[in-house]
Write a protein that holds these residues in place. Structure first.
Motif, PDB file in Angstrom:
ATOM      1  N   PRO A  58      13.772  18.946   1.363  1.00  0.00           N
ATOM      2  CA  PRO A  58      14.602  18.536   2.643  1.00  0.00           C
ATOM      3  C   PRO A  58      14.469  17.129   2.974  1.00  0.00           C
ATOM      4  CG  PRO A  58      13.264  20.391   2.947  1.00  0.00           C
ATOM      5  CD  PRO A  58      12.970  20.030   1.624  1.00  0.00           C
ATOM      6  N   LYS A  59      13.407  16.457   2.297  1.00  0.00           N
ATOM      7  CA  LYS A  59      13.254  14.911   2.211  1.00  0.00           C
ATOM      8  C   LYS A  59      14.119  14.219   0.899  1.00  0.00           C
ATOM      9  CE  LYS A  59       8.905  15.239   4.499  1.00  0.00           C
ATOM     10  NZ  LYS A  59       7.496  14.912   4.527  1.00  0.00           N
ATOM     11  N   THR A  60      14.823  15.063   0.020  1.00  0.00           N
ATOM     12  CA  THR A  60      15.194  14.557  -1.247  1.00  0.00           C
ATOM     13  C   THR A  60      14.377  13.688  -1.753  1.00  0.00           C
ATOM     14  OG1 THR A  60      16.630  12.908  -0.056  1.00  0.00           O
ATOM     15  CG2 THR A  60      17.842  14.751  -0.131  1.00  0.00           C
ATOM     16  N   MET A  61      13.014  14.098  -2.129  1.00  0.00           N
ATOM     17  CA  MET A  61      12.270  13.241  -2.909  1.00  0.00           C
ATOM     18  C   MET A  61      12.450  13.351  -4.299  1.00  0.00           C
ATOM     19  SD  MET A  61       8.935  13.622  -0.493  1.00  0.00           S
ATOM     20  CE  MET A  61       8.165  12.113  -1.289  1.00  0.00           C
ATOM     21  N   ARG A  62      12.789  11.961  -4.992  1.00  0.00           N
ATOM     22  CA  ARG A  62      13.007  12.194  -6.449  1.00  0.00           C
ATOM     23  C   ARG A  62      11.724  11.745  -7.268  1.00  0.00           C
ATOM     24  NH1 ARG A  62      18.556  12.466  -7.532  1.00  0.00           N
ATOM     25  NH2 ARG A  62      18.648  11.140  -9.273  1.00  0.00           N
ATOM     26  N   ASN A  63      10.714  11.444  -6.531  1.00  0.00           N
ATOM     27  CA  ASN A  63       9.518  11.091  -7.491  1.00  0.00           C
ATOM     28  C   ASN A  63       8.413  11.962  -7.253  1.00  0.00           C
ATOM     29  OD1 ASN A  63      10.157   8.389  -8.813  1.00  0.00           O
ATOM     30  ND2 ASN A  63      10.871   8.014  -7.181  1.00  0.00           N
ATOM     31  N   GLY A  64       8.291  12.874  -6.744  1.00  0.00           N
ATOM     32  CA  GLY A  64       7.329  13.647  -6.545  1.00  0.00           C
ATOM     33  C   GLY A  64       7.160  14.389  -5.189  1.00  0.00           C
ATOM     34  N   PRO A  65       5.999  15.350  -5.052  1.00  0.00           N
ATOM     35  CA  PRO A  65       5.942  15.825  -3.866  1.00  0.00           C
ATOM     36  C   PRO A  65       5.478  14.964  -2.600  1.00  0.00           C
ATOM     37  CG  PRO A  65       3.952  16.373  -5.177  1.00  0.00           C
ATOM     38  CD  PRO A  65       4.954  15.480  -5.854  1.00  0.00           C
ATOM     39  N   CYS A  66       5.772  15.328  -1.495  1.00  0.00           N
ATOM     40  CA  CYS A  66       5.076  14.612  -0.291  1.00  0.00           C
ATOM     41  C   CYS A  66       3.701  15.093   0.055  1.00  0.00           C
ATOM     42  CB  CYS A  66       5.939  14.704   1.018  1.00  0.00           C
ATOM     43  SG  CYS A  66       6.201  16.179   1.715  1.00  0.00           S
ATOM     44  N   GLY A  67       3.036  14.556   1.050  1.00  0.00           N
ATOM     45  CA  GLY A  67       1.753  14.952   1.510  1.00  0.00           C
ATOM     46  C   GLY A  67       1.682  16.149   2.195  1.00  0.00           C
ATOM     47  N   GLY A  68       2.988  16.680   2.473  1.00  0.00           N
ATOM     48  CA  GLY A  68       2.694  17.744   3.454  1.00  0.00           C
ATOM     49  C   GLY A  68       2.954  19.348   2.848  1.00  0.00           C
ATOM     50  N   VAL A  69       2.683  19.331   1.502  1.00  0.00           N
ATOM     51  CA  VAL A  69       2.907  20.606   0.806  1.00  0.00           C
ATOM     52  C   VAL A  69       1.906  21.704   1.411  1.00  0.00           C
ATOM     53  CG1 VAL A  69       3.004  21.933  -1.176  1.00  0.00           C
ATOM     54  CG2 VAL A  69       3.619  19.384  -1.235  1.00  0.00           C
ATOM     55  N   ARG A  70       2.237  22.947   1.857  1.00  0.00           N
ATOM     56  CA  ARG A  70       1.388  23.811   2.254  1.00  0.00           C
ATOM     57  C   ARG A  70       0.159  24.183   1.311  1.00  0.00           C
ATOM     58  NH1 ARG A  70       3.434  25.843   7.191  1.00  0.00           N
ATOM     59  NH2 ARG A  70       5.313  24.475   7.937  1.00  0.00           N
ATOM     60  N   ALA A  71      -0.691  24.723   1.795  1.00  0.00           N
ATOM     61  CA  ALA A  71      -1.798  25.347   0.811  1.00  0.00           C
ATOM     62  C   ALA A  71      -1.309  26.275  -0.169  1.00  0.00           C
ATOM     63  CB  ALA A  71      -3.152  25.779   1.660  1.00  0.00           C
ATOM     64  N   ASN A  72      -0.551  27.210   0.240  1.00  0.00           N
ATOM     65  CA  ASN A  72       0.204  28.089  -0.681  1.00  0.00           C
ATOM     66  C   ASN A  72       1.313  27.588  -1.547  1.00  0.00           C
ATOM     67  OD1 ASN A  72       2.322  27.735   1.156  1.00  0.00           O
ATOM     68  ND2 ASN A  72       2.353  30.034   2.076  1.00  0.00           N
ATOM     69  N   GLY A  73       1.713  26.309  -1.615  1.00  0.00           N
ATOM     70  CA  GLY A  73       2.528  25.635  -2.335  1.00  0.00           C
ATOM     71  C   GLY A  73       3.923  25.601  -1.562  1.00  0.00           C
ATOM     72  N   ASN A  74       4.062  25.963  -0.389  1.00  0.00           N
ATOM     73  CA  ASN A  74       5.389  25.970   0.219  1.00  0.00           C
ATOM     74  C   ASN A  74       5.636  24.780   0.788  1.00  0.00           C
ATOM     75  OD1 ASN A  74       5.682  28.473  -0.800  1.00  0.00           O
ATOM     76  ND2 ASN A  74       6.198  29.469   0.969  1.00  0.00           N
ATOM     77  N   CYS A  75       7.056  24.631   1.225  1.00  0.00           N
ATOM     78  CA  CYS A  75       7.523  23.226   1.930  1.00  0.00           C
ATOM     79  C   CYS A  75       7.021  23.081   3.259  1.00  0.00           C
ATOM     80  CB  CYS A  75       8.883  23.396   1.802  1.00  0.00           C
ATOM     81  SG  CYS A  75       9.667  22.152   2.703  1.00  0.00           S
ATOM     82  N   GLY A 116       0.657  -1.373   0.069  1.00  0.00           N
ATOM     83  CA  GLY A 116      -0.048  -0.010  -0.030  1.00  0.00           C
ATOM     84  C   GLY A 116       0.905   1.156  -0.017  1.00  0.00           C
ATOM     85  N   ALA A 117       0.158   2.379  -0.186  1.00  0.00           N
ATOM     86  CA  ALA A 117       0.867   3.523  -0.316  1.00  0.00           C
ATOM     87  C   ALA A 117      -0.280   4.590   0.112  1.00  0.00           C
ATOM     88  CB  ALA A 117       1.517   4.000  -1.654  1.00  0.00           C
ATOM     89  N   ALA A 118       0.189   5.746   0.385  1.00  0.00           N
ATOM     90  CA  ALA A 118      -0.610   6.985   0.990  1.00  0.00           C
ATOM     91  C   ALA A 118      -0.890   8.017  -0.384  1.00  0.00           C
ATOM     92  CB  ALA A 118      -0.060   7.680   1.945  1.00  0.00           C
ATOM     93  N   GLU A 119      -1.828   8.719  -0.217  1.00  0.00           N
ATOM     94  CA  GLU A 119      -1.972   9.756  -1.275  1.00  0.00           C
ATOM     95  C   GLU A 119      -2.694  11.037  -0.478  1.00  0.00           C
ATOM     96  OE1 GLU A 119      -0.366  10.420  -4.538  1.00  0.00           O
ATOM     97  OE2 GLU A 119      -1.143  12.214  -3.752  1.00  0.00           O
ATOM     98  N   ASN A 120      -2.468  12.061  -1.013  1.00  0.00           N
ATOM     99  CA  ASN A 120      -3.072  13.377  -0.386  1.00  0.00           C
ATOM    100  C   ASN A 120      -3.457  14.225  -1.452  1.00  0.00           C
ATOM    101  OD1 ASN A 120      -3.972  15.315   1.132  1.00  0.00           O
ATOM    102  ND2 ASN A 120      -1.765  15.927   2.076  1.00  0.00           N
ATOM    103  N   PRO A 121      -4.699  13.906  -1.875  1.00  0.00           N
ATOM    104  CA  PRO A 121      -5.212  14.689  -3.128  1.00  0.00           C
ATOM    105  C   PRO A 121      -5.499  16.458  -2.743  1.00  0.00           C
ATOM    106  CG  PRO A 121      -6.528  12.913  -2.599  1.00  0.00           C
ATOM    107  CD  PRO A 121      -5.726  13.045  -1.568  1.00  0.00           C
ATOM    108  N   PHE A 122      -5.451  16.610  -1.418  1.00  0.00           N
ATOM    109  CA  PHE A 122      -5.929  17.829  -0.837  1.00  0.00           C
ATOM    110  C   PHE A 122      -5.049  18.902  -0.898  1.00  0.00           C
ATOM    111  CE2 PHE A 122      -8.196  14.147   0.863  1.00  0.00           C
ATOM    112  CZ  PHE A 122      -9.409  14.405   0.217  1.00  0.00           C
ATOM    113  N   VAL A 123      -3.741  18.574  -1.091  1.00  0.00           N
ATOM    114  CA  VAL A 123      -2.487  19.694  -1.011  1.00  0.00           C
ATOM    115  C   VAL A 123      -1.829  20.018  -2.627  1.00  0.00           C
ATOM    116  CG1 VAL A 123      -2.220  19.570   1.086  1.00  0.00           C
ATOM    117  CG2 VAL A 123      -0.952  18.142  -0.343  1.00  0.00           C
ATOM    118  N   PRO A 124      -1.348  21.086  -2.772  1.00  0.00           N
ATOM    119  CA  PRO A 124      -0.724  21.274  -4.318  1.00  0.00           C
ATOM    120  C   PRO A 124       0.551  20.513  -4.324  1.00  0.00           C
ATOM    121  CG  PRO A 124      -0.650  23.406  -2.712  1.00  0.00           C
ATOM    122  CD  PRO A 124      -1.022  22.207  -1.837  1.00  0.00           C
ATOM    123  N   PRO A 125       0.893  20.170  -5.467  1.00  0.00           N
ATOM    124  CA  PRO A 125       0.479  20.412  -6.869  1.00  0.00           C
ATOM    125  C   PRO A 125      -0.785  19.602  -7.144  1.00  0.00           C
ATOM    126  CG  PRO A 125       2.473  19.579  -7.176  1.00  0.00           C
ATOM    127  CD  PRO A 125       2.178  19.468  -5.708  1.00  0.00           C
TER     128      PRO A 125
END
Lengths: 337, 159
Positions: free
Chosen positions: B79-96, A177-186
Motif C-alpha cells: 500500500p506504500k509502494t515500497m521498493r526497497n524493503g518493508p516499512c516499520g509497521g509490519v504486524r507481529a504475525n507478518g501481515n500488513c 538520518g533514518a529510522a529502523e524497527n528491529p522489533f517487527v518481521p521480517p
C-alpha cells in the motif's frame, strides 16, 4: 559544552572539514559523546509560542529535537516550520520528512528550504498509512520510500543535483538520518535493510521504541557482523509507558510497536504505574548504553514530555556534559562581560 | 489473484529459472521489435505481459519490473509502494499495517529471495520509480536497453 577543537557549544558552529553539517548533533556523535535526542510533538495551532513552550521542557537535557512530520498520520504544524522557528533561537533540530504526504518535487523543495532556514539534520521516513490517523480519507502519496528519499537527499547534498539530474548551486548541508524497527518481521531482513539505508546515505539511525533488549542485541550483533556499526550512529528509541493500559493500547493500535508481556506484567504489578514506567525507561537507557555500537538514545515521551529531563538526569548518561539551551547563551554572555 | 501471488513467491526459484531462460529470448527478438517498431509492439507485448504477470504476481505494470530483486513478490502491491524493503509497521504475525488481512509484501519477498540463487539482489538500493513508465512493457524496455548497451560496446570497440 566545549569541544576539544576549541569550539564551544554556545557559539554558532561552523562546519568542520569532513562533517556533513554545522550541527551540534553531528559534532556530539562524532566526538564520541553519548547523544540524547527527543521527540517534539508539534502543536495543532498557528501560535509559535506553543512550539517554544514545548521545546523548553527539554532545555539542557537533549542534543537535538525531532520535529515530527504528521506522525501517526495526524495533521499538525509542519516539521519544516517547527524546525525553522526553533533554529531561530538556536535549538538543534532534526527535521522529519515522511513520504506519505508529499511527492519528490515538494520534498526536495522542503529540503532546500529547510537547510536555508538553518536545519542541520534530516530524518528520512516512509510514514504511517493514512488509515491510522485523523484524515483516513486523504490520498496517500508515497512517491518515494524511505530509502529512495535518503538517496534523493544525499544526491542533493553530495552531487548538487535534483532527482531529475538538474543542477543546484548550493547544496543543503545536512546530517542524514533514518529510522529502523528491529522489533517487527521480517527480522532476518532488518540488518540488511539497515545496510541498504546506509548505502543510500543514512549517517545516524533512530529506532522504534525498544522494550525488548534480547531482540535488539540480536539485531546489533547481526549488524556488527555486516560491518554496519562503524558506518553509522545508532540511537535506539526509548520512552516511559504511562500505565499498563496505555502499553496494551499502544501495542494493539500503534503500528510497529512491540512491547513484551513481561514489561506489561511489571507495570501491572506496580503501585505507581507511571513511576514504574519511568523506572523501566531509565533502566533501559542504562542497559542500552552498555551495548557496543549504541551512540545515544532517542526519547519519545508522547504526552509525558515533562518527564524527559528527570529520566535523562537519573539515567546519568550525560556524565559531566553541560548541554546547550537558550539560557546558557545568556550565562556565557554574562561571564564574558 | 492473492493466492496465486503467494504461491508464485513461494516458488520464487522456479520463476527465477523461467525468467533466466525467457530474458535472452526477449532480447534476441530485438530485430523483430525493431522491424515492427517498439512503439507498435508496445500494445500487444504490454497486453501479454499484463495478462501473464497480472495473473501470477498481481503485476501493476509499473514498467520497471524488479521481481528478480524482490523474491518474486511485486512491491507495487505494498500500500506504500515500497521498493526497497518493508516499512516499520509490519504486524507481529507478518501481515500488513494498512491491510491487516494481507501478508506483508516484503515478508513474502524476503522468504522468496532466500529460495533464489540471485536472492542477494534484494540488497540493491532501488532508485525512485519513474511514474512516466507506468503501463508500459518492462520486457520491451529490457530488450531495448540490452541492444542499446550492445551498440555502445560495439561503438566503443570500433573506436
Amino acid at each position: 559544552m566545549s569541544f576539544n577543537d576549541g569550539a564551544d557549544d554556545c557559539n554558532p558552529v561552523s562546519r568542520k572539514p569532513g562533517y556533513s553539517s554545522a550541527g551540534r548533533l553531528e559534532r556530539v556523535l562524532r566526538t564520541g559523546h553519548f547523544a540524547v535526542t527527543a521527540e517534539l510533538a508539534p502543536p495543532d495551532s498557528a501560535n509559535p509560542e506553543e512550539v517554544y513552550a514545548r521545546a523548553r521542557v527539554f532545555d539542557g537535557y537533549v542534543d537535538g529535537m525531532n520535529a515530527t512530520d504528521g506522525s501517526g498520520a495526524n495533521c499538525h504544524m509542519s516539521s519544516v516550520a517547527m524546525c525553522a522557528l526553533l533554529s531561530r533561537v538556536g535549538y538543534e533540530t532534526v527535521m522529519q520528512i515522511s513520504c506519505r504526504d508529499k511527492n519528490r518535487l515538494a520534498i526536495q523543495g522542503d529540503v532546500l528550504g529547510g537547510a536555508a532556514l538553518g536545519i542541520n539534520n534530516i530524518l528520512c521516513l516512509t510514514g504511517d498509512g493514512v488509515q491510522v490517523g485523523d484524515h483516513p480519507e486523504a490520498k496517500p502519496v508515497f512517491d518515494l520510500d524511505s530509502i529512495s528519499l535518503l538517496e534523493t537527499v544525499a544526491r542533493l547534498r553530495d552531487k548538487n543535483e535534483f532527482c531529475s539530474g538538474r543542477k543546484i548551486s548550493d547544496p543543503p548541508r545536512v546530517f542524514l538520518g533514518a529510522a529502523e524497527n528491529p522489533f517487527v518481521p521480517p527480522y532476518d531482513f532488518r540488518p540488511h535493510r539497515l545496510a541498504k539505508k546506509i548505502a543510500a546515505g543514512a549517517q545516524f539511525i533512530q529506532t522504534q521504541y525498544c522494550f525488548d533488549l534480547p531482540r535488539f542485541r540480536t539485531f546489533m550483533d547481526r549488524s556488527r557482523d555486516l560491518g554496519l556499526l562503524e558506518k553509522c550512529f545508532i540511537l535506539p528509541g526509548v520512552g516511559p509507558l504511562a500505565s499498563a493500559r496505555t502499553a496494551v493500547w499502544m501495542r494493539n493500535n500503534v503500528p510497529g510497536i512491540h512491547i513484551p508481556d513481561a514489561v506489561i506484567k511489571r507495570l501491572e504489578g506496580a503501585k505507581d504505574q507511571k513511576k514504574e514506567g519511568q523506572k523501566i525507561c531509565i533502566e533501559l537507557i542504562q542497559q542500552l548504553r552498555e551495548i557496543e555500537g549504541v551512540s545515544g538514545v532517542h526519547v519519545m515521551a508522547h504526552r509525558q514530555e515533562d518527564t524527559v529531563a528527570e529520566i535523562i538526569e537519573k539515567s546519568g548518561v550525560l556524565d559531566e556534559r553541560q548541554l546547550w539551551s537558550p539560557s546558557s547563551d545568556e550565562v556565557l554572555r554574562r561571564n564574558r562581560a | 489473484m492473492y493466492s496465486v501471488r503467494l504461491w508464485a513467491a513461494r516458488h520464487a526459484r522456479f520463476f527465477e529459472v523461467i525468467y533466466r531462460i525467457f530474458e535472452p529470448v526477449i532480447v534476441k527478438l530485438h530485430p523483430l521489435w525493431k522491424s515492427v517498431g517498439y512503439q507498435r509492439a508496445e500494445k500487444p507485448v504490454g497486453m501479454l505481459e499484463k495478462l501473464s504477470k497480472g495473473l501470477l504476481f498481481d503485476c501493476k505494470m509499473c514498467g520497471q519490473c524488479i521481481l528478480s530483486s524482490t523474491g518474486m513478490s511485486c512491491p507495487m502491491n505494498c500500500p506504500k509502494t515500497m521498493r526497497n524493503g518493508p516499512c516499520g509497521g509490519v504486524r507481529a504475525n507478518g501481515n500488513c499495517e494498512v491491510k491487516p488481512e494481507m501478508k506483508c509484501v516484503w515478508v513474502e519477498a524476503w522468504e522468496g529471495s532466500q529460495k533464489m540463487k540471485g536472492g542477494e539482489q534484494i540488497q540493491v538500493v532501488q532508485l525512485p520509480v519513474d511514474h512516466s513508465q507506468k503501463g508500459s512493457s518492462s520486457w520491451l524496455r529490457v530488450a531495448r536497453r540490452a541492444s542499446d548497451l550492445k551498440q555502445q560496446e560495439y561503438k566503443g570497440d570500433s573506436k
